[in-house]
Design a protein around this motif. Structure first.
Motif, PDB file in Angstrom:
ATOM      1  N   ASP A  67       0.610  -1.308   0.070  1.00  0.00           N
ATOM      2  CA  ASP A  67      -0.005   0.063   0.002  1.00  0.00           C
ATOM      3  C   ASP A  67       0.895   1.196   0.144  1.00  0.00           C
ATOM      4  O   ASP A  67       0.599   2.218  -0.725  1.00  0.00           O
ATOM      5  CB  ASP A  67      -1.056   0.020   1.055  1.00  0.00           C
ATOM      6  CG  ASP A  67      -1.935  -0.868   1.001  1.00  0.00           C
ATOM      7  OD1 ASP A  67      -2.037  -1.698   0.182  1.00  0.00           O
ATOM      8  OD2 ASP A  67      -2.839  -1.201   2.245  1.00  0.00           O
ATOM      9  N   ALA A  68       1.886   1.378   0.877  1.00  0.00           N
ATOM     10  CA  ALA A  68       2.664   2.489   0.936  1.00  0.00           C
ATOM     11  C   ALA A  68       3.605   2.703  -0.139  1.00  0.00           C
ATOM     12  O   ALA A  68       3.713   3.736  -0.900  1.00  0.00           O
ATOM     13  CB  ALA A  68       3.684   2.310   2.221  1.00  0.00           C
ATOM     14  N   LEU A  69       4.036   1.373  -0.901  1.00  0.00           N
ATOM     15  CA  LEU A  69       4.582   1.496  -2.105  1.00  0.00           C
ATOM     16  C   LEU A  69       3.958   2.197  -3.373  1.00  0.00           C
ATOM     17  O   LEU A  69       4.381   2.763  -4.025  1.00  0.00           O
ATOM     18  CB  LEU A  69       5.205   0.141  -2.477  1.00  0.00           C
ATOM     19  CG  LEU A  69       6.377  -0.292  -1.676  1.00  0.00           C
ATOM     20  CD1 LEU A  69       6.825  -1.652  -2.064  1.00  0.00           C
ATOM     21  CD2 LEU A  69       7.635   0.334  -2.292  1.00  0.00           C
ATOM     22  N   ALA A  70       2.783   2.117  -3.426  1.00  0.00           N
ATOM     23  CA  ALA A  70       1.768   2.308  -4.331  1.00  0.00           C
ATOM     24  C   ALA A  70       1.388   3.886  -4.395  1.00  0.00           C
ATOM     25  O   ALA A  70       1.474   4.714  -5.321  1.00  0.00           O
ATOM     26  CB  ALA A  70       0.344   1.524  -4.213  1.00  0.00           C
ATOM     27  N   LEU A  71       1.459   4.210  -2.997  1.00  0.00           N
ATOM     28  CA  LEU A  71       1.321   5.633  -2.714  1.00  0.00           C
ATOM     29  C   LEU A  71       2.335   6.485  -3.037  1.00  0.00           C
ATOM     30  O   LEU A  71       2.477   7.546  -3.706  1.00  0.00           O
ATOM     31  CB  LEU A  71       0.654   5.923  -1.172  1.00  0.00           C
ATOM     32  CG  LEU A  71      -0.519   5.245  -0.791  1.00  0.00           C
ATOM     33  CD1 LEU A  71      -0.946   5.563   0.483  1.00  0.00           C
ATOM     34  CD2 LEU A  71      -1.778   5.632  -1.785  1.00  0.00           C
ATOM     35  N   ALA A  72       3.640   6.018  -2.543  1.00  0.00           N
ATOM     36  CA  ALA A  72       4.734   6.584  -3.018  1.00  0.00           C
ATOM     37  C   ALA A  72       5.115   6.601  -4.420  1.00  0.00           C
ATOM     38  O   ALA A  72       5.632   7.561  -4.994  1.00  0.00           O
ATOM     39  CB  ALA A  72       5.976   6.028  -2.274  1.00  0.00           C
ATOM     40  N   ALA A 132      -0.922  19.817  -6.937  1.00  0.00           N
ATOM     41  CA  ALA A 132      -2.078  19.262  -5.883  1.00  0.00           C
ATOM     42  C   ALA A 132      -2.413  17.735  -5.908  1.00  0.00           C
ATOM     43  O   ALA A 132      -2.684  17.329  -4.832  1.00  0.00           O
ATOM     44  CB  ALA A 132      -3.321  20.252  -6.180  1.00  0.00           C
ATOM     45  N   PRO A 133      -2.298  17.200  -7.173  1.00  0.00           N
ATOM     46  CA  PRO A 133      -2.812  15.782  -7.236  1.00  0.00           C
ATOM     47  C   PRO A 133      -1.866  14.792  -6.236  1.00  0.00           C
ATOM     48  O   PRO A 133      -1.885  13.850  -6.039  1.00  0.00           O
ATOM     49  CB  PRO A 133      -2.977  15.337  -8.635  1.00  0.00           C
ATOM     50  CG  PRO A 133      -3.103  16.636  -9.037  1.00  0.00           C
ATOM     51  CD  PRO A 133      -2.462  17.659  -8.393  1.00  0.00           C
ATOM     52  N   ALA A 134      -0.495  15.290  -6.254  1.00  0.00           N
ATOM     53  CA  ALA A 134       0.432  14.358  -5.427  1.00  0.00           C
ATOM     54  C   ALA A 134       0.554  14.622  -4.217  1.00  0.00           C
ATOM     55  O   ALA A 134       0.960  13.738  -3.546  1.00  0.00           O
ATOM     56  CB  ALA A 134       1.739  14.865  -6.045  1.00  0.00           C
ATOM     57  N   GLU A 135       0.105  15.826  -3.663  1.00  0.00           N
ATOM     58  CA  GLU A 135       0.299  16.200  -2.172  1.00  0.00           C
ATOM     59  C   GLU A 135      -0.367  15.260  -1.377  1.00  0.00           C
ATOM     60  O   GLU A 135       0.375  14.811  -0.462  1.00  0.00           O
ATOM     61  CB  GLU A 135      -0.210  17.503  -1.843  1.00  0.00           C
ATOM     62  CG  GLU A 135       0.851  18.668  -2.097  1.00  0.00           C
ATOM     63  CD  GLU A 135       0.388  19.977  -1.591  1.00  0.00           C
ATOM     64  OE1 GLU A 135       1.217  20.789  -1.111  1.00  0.00           O
ATOM     65  OE2 GLU A 135      -0.908  20.167  -1.234  1.00  0.00           O
ATOM     66  N   PRO A 136      -1.597  14.892  -1.495  1.00  0.00           N
ATOM     67  CA  PRO A 136      -2.311  14.013  -0.561  1.00  0.00           C
ATOM     68  C   PRO A 136      -1.503  12.441  -0.459  1.00  0.00           C
ATOM     69  O   PRO A 136      -1.599  12.183   0.777  1.00  0.00           O
ATOM     70  CB  PRO A 136      -3.674  13.932  -1.059  1.00  0.00           C
ATOM     71  CG  PRO A 136      -3.887  14.791  -2.030  1.00  0.00           C
ATOM     72  CD  PRO A 136      -2.631  15.226  -2.586  1.00  0.00           C
ATOM     73  N   PHE A 137      -0.985  12.352  -1.379  1.00  0.00           N
ATOM     74  CA  PHE A 137      -0.485  10.882  -1.203  1.00  0.00           C
ATOM     75  C   PHE A 137       0.949  11.134  -0.464  1.00  0.00           C
ATOM     76  O   PHE A 137       1.297  10.098   0.174  1.00  0.00           O
ATOM     77  CB  PHE A 137       0.036  10.227  -2.541  1.00  0.00           C
ATOM     78  CG  PHE A 137      -1.409  10.099  -3.449  1.00  0.00           C
ATOM     79  CD1 PHE A 137      -2.168   8.780  -3.010  1.00  0.00           C
ATOM     80  CD2 PHE A 137      -2.056  10.990  -4.263  1.00  0.00           C
ATOM     81  CE1 PHE A 137      -3.271   8.661  -3.759  1.00  0.00           C
ATOM     82  CE2 PHE A 137      -3.256  10.662  -4.938  1.00  0.00           C
ATOM     83  CZ  PHE A 137      -3.910   9.510  -4.328  1.00  0.00           C
ATOM     84  N   ALA A 138       1.638  12.351  -0.676  1.00  0.00           N
ATOM     85  CA  ALA A 138       2.929  12.409   0.035  1.00  0.00           C
ATOM     86  C   ALA A 138       2.594  12.696   1.425  1.00  0.00           C
ATOM     87  O   ALA A 138       3.212  12.082   2.552  1.00  0.00           O
ATOM     88  CB  ALA A 138       3.795  13.652  -0.375  1.00  0.00           C
ATOM     89  N   PHE A 139       1.403  13.313   1.878  1.00  0.00           N
ATOM     90  CA  PHE A 139       0.915  13.730   3.146  1.00  0.00           C
ATOM     91  C   PHE A 139       0.686  12.176   3.880  1.00  0.00           C
ATOM     92  O   PHE A 139       0.567  12.226   5.013  1.00  0.00           O
ATOM     93  CB  PHE A 139      -0.234  14.473   3.207  1.00  0.00           C
ATOM     94  CG  PHE A 139       0.057  15.908   2.593  1.00  0.00           C
ATOM     95  CD1 PHE A 139       1.294  16.272   2.694  1.00  0.00           C
ATOM     96  CD2 PHE A 139      -0.984  16.725   2.131  1.00  0.00           C
ATOM     97  CE1 PHE A 139       1.609  17.573   2.250  1.00  0.00           C
ATOM     98  CE2 PHE A 139      -0.866  18.112   1.926  1.00  0.00           C
ATOM     99  CZ  PHE A 139       0.660  18.462   1.786  1.00  0.00           C
TER     100      PHE A 139
END
Length: 559
Positions: A343-348, A373-380
């Motif tokens: 899961d974390a790999l997919a978000l990263a 903006a679309p990348a921010e939530p996944f880094a957060f």
């Protein structure tokens, strides 16, 4: 005051003949003396027994008690939603100039002119098909388009917190800290500001985050042996693709990290749910506009060196703006790549790949890094996972460190959010009201309809309703396919295309009110063409507050 356990006179003394020798205290040198009946410890009912062991010092380092589900909901979702709402209200008066392009497309569709900017000219000068359709629906029902965009954007920004909250809980169950990802998102100007600027950004965030959450839940259900149901994530990703063209990247990354299930019935249904609406849109685009890709793609690309230079500056400035929060974000992404958590790999991977995409296309001109903006939530979400992991540790030093870091991040983000809100109202709104606002009003008050050649087509085109000849090529495929990067496609053939449209008006951007020194490439190219000097006269030099000017020229004979 509580009564003594027994009157002193009733207690036998060891020296009394009635005393039992076995009841006497052992003759140990280390035995503590019995407390006196007059000692506070003896009189207090809360005192520990005399033979109780000393408190364990390790208890001081025990983790704090976990918050209740209701507290997590309040602190991790409802309060961040309040922050989003307050932030959106604060910058509510401002609408970004590009939003008016979609507004005009939407209103033309609602009025029966078709999905066009200039009636009779079929050019796809937008990249937010679903957003434009929603606004067209609002316009058809009689709602003011700008107001509908602000309300829809604010609702989308608020709703985007919900999948963020549940993805945060999925990465690491909630214990003593509420969701941090929702707070990071709520204090991002890319969310609170662009919620009301009129663009599709918050809707795209909502759809991509919801698609990822549904995808993971569908995989969980399959792993638990639940019967296969319709994978709604495919349909949600399809809606995201109709909102912004980058949506396939998000679904692609999820499929990549779940490739072992790629040929299952569930995955096939998901791909069909995604592909059919997207294919239908492509077919519509080719049939209606005569092209497989939007014209904006060609207009905004064409010089890879310029794009890389602009993209690297864009990312560097974003890192400065984001501050210490992004430091932990980068570390969290690196950690996710090292630790085998799918899961974390997919978000990263989503955060990394989208950032690379922004680098390659060169970012964009809009304030405060909208493209990221679309990348921010996944880094957060990865920051959230790392921070709450440290906060859950028993060591007091680890918890103290993360709490200190989060305090610094919170102060930084609230400060930058407030500064960005003030800057938008003080700088951007003031400029666009002064330039585009006054220009549009002058046209309405002093001219008759006719084609306007202009670079900043948004509000002027929307307010006047006049036909527009776009100097930057968003509405002109002939210009968009010329060599050169965005705003610089002004080489051979450029002025022939512009003057071939027989425009009635020109808006030239100049460095001074005398209008003799155009500043941007498109204005310089047209101003220096002999046809311009021969056939056009200055009607109105609109002096701006900074000393520059938007100069309005009109053709000497018309038509």
């Amino acid at each position: 005051m509580s009564a003594p356990l027994a009157p002193p006179s009733s207690l036998p003394s060891p020296s009394s003949p009635d005393a039992n020798p076995d009841d006497a205290a052992p003759d140990d040198a280390g035995a503590p003396p019995a407390p006196s009946s007059s000692s506070p410890d003896a009189l207090s009912p809360d005192a520990p027994p005399p033979d109780a062991p000393p408190p364990d010092a390790s208890l001081l380092d025990a983790p704090p008690r976990a918050l209740s589900p209701r507290a997590h909901l309040l602190l991790g979702l409802l309060l961040p939603a309040l922050v989003v709402l307050i932030g959106a209200v604060r910058v509510w008066p401002f609408t970004i100039d590009d939003a008016y392009i979609s507004f005009r497309y939407a209103e033309n569709l609602a009025r029966g002119h078709g999905l066009v900017y200039n009636p009779g000219e079929r050019v796809e000068g937008y990249t937010n098909f679903l957003w434009t359709l929603l606004l067209a629906g609002a316009a058809f029902l009689g709602a003011p388009t700008a107001l509908a965009a602000k309300i829809l954007g604010t609702l989308s920004a608020l709703a985007a917190l919900v999948p963020t909250y549940f993805l945060s809980q999925r990465l690491r169950p909630f214990t003593n800290l509420p969701s941090i990802a929702t707070w990071l998102l709520a204090t991002s100007f890319l969310v609170t500001g662009y919620a009301v600027f009129g663009l599709e950004t918050p809707l795209f965030l909502l759809l991509t985050l919801t698609g990822v959450l549904l995808f993971l839940r569908e995989e969980d259900a399959a792993a638990a042996g639940a019967p296969t149901r319709f994978p709604a994530s495919g349909a949600v990703f399809a809606l995201a693709a109709l909102t912004r063209p980058e949506a396939p990247l998000f679904l692609g990354m999820m499929l990549l990290w779940h490739r072992d299930t790629l040929f299952t019935r569930r995955s096939v249904l998901r791909l069909l749910a995604f592909a059919l609406p997207v294919a239908a849109h492509l077919a519509f685009r080719k049939t209606y506009y005569g092209a497989w890709l939007p014209n904006t793609l060609a207009a905004k690309t064409g010089d890879f060196t310029q794009q890389l230079r602009g993209g690297s500056d864009y990312l560097r400035n974003y890192l400065t703006h984001a501050g210490p929060g992004v430091w932990l974000g980068i570390a969290s992404i690196a950690s996710a790549l090292v630790r085998p958590r799918r899961d974390a790999l997919a978000l990263a991977s989503i955060a990394i790949l989208f950032t690379i995409y922004v680098l390659l296309v060169g970012g964009d001109w809009m304030p405060f890094f909208r493209f990221l903006a679309p990348a921010e939530p996944f880094a957060f979400l990865l920051v959230d996972d790392a921070a709450r992991t440290l906060a859950d540790r028993h060591e007091r030093s680890a918890r103290l460190s993360i709490f200190t870091f989060l305090t610094v991040v919170a102060c930084w983000r609230l400060g930058t959010l407030s500064a960005a809100q003030s800057a938008i109202l003080r700088n951007d709104k003031t400029f666009w009201d002064d330039a585009a606002g006054r220009t549009a009003q002058w046209f309405v008050d002093n001219t008759e309809p006719g084609p306007i050649v202009i670079a900043d087509i948004g509000y002027v085109g929307y307010r006047t309703g006049y036909p527009v000849v776009d100097m930057l090529g968003l509405l002109l495929p002939e210009v968009s396919h010329l060599p050169g990067g965005y705003t610089r496609k002004t080489g051979a053939g450029y002025t022939d295309i512009i003057f071939g449209k027989n425009p009635r008006y020109f808006v030239i951007i100049a460095s001074a009110p005398d209008c003799k020194t155009p500043t941007v490439p498109s204005s310089r190219a047209t101003y220096n063409d002999p046809r311009f000097r021969k056939n056009y006269r200055l009607r109105h030099p609109l002096t701006l507050r900074g000393g520059t000017a938007w100069c309005i020229y009109e053709k000497t004979t018309w038509p």
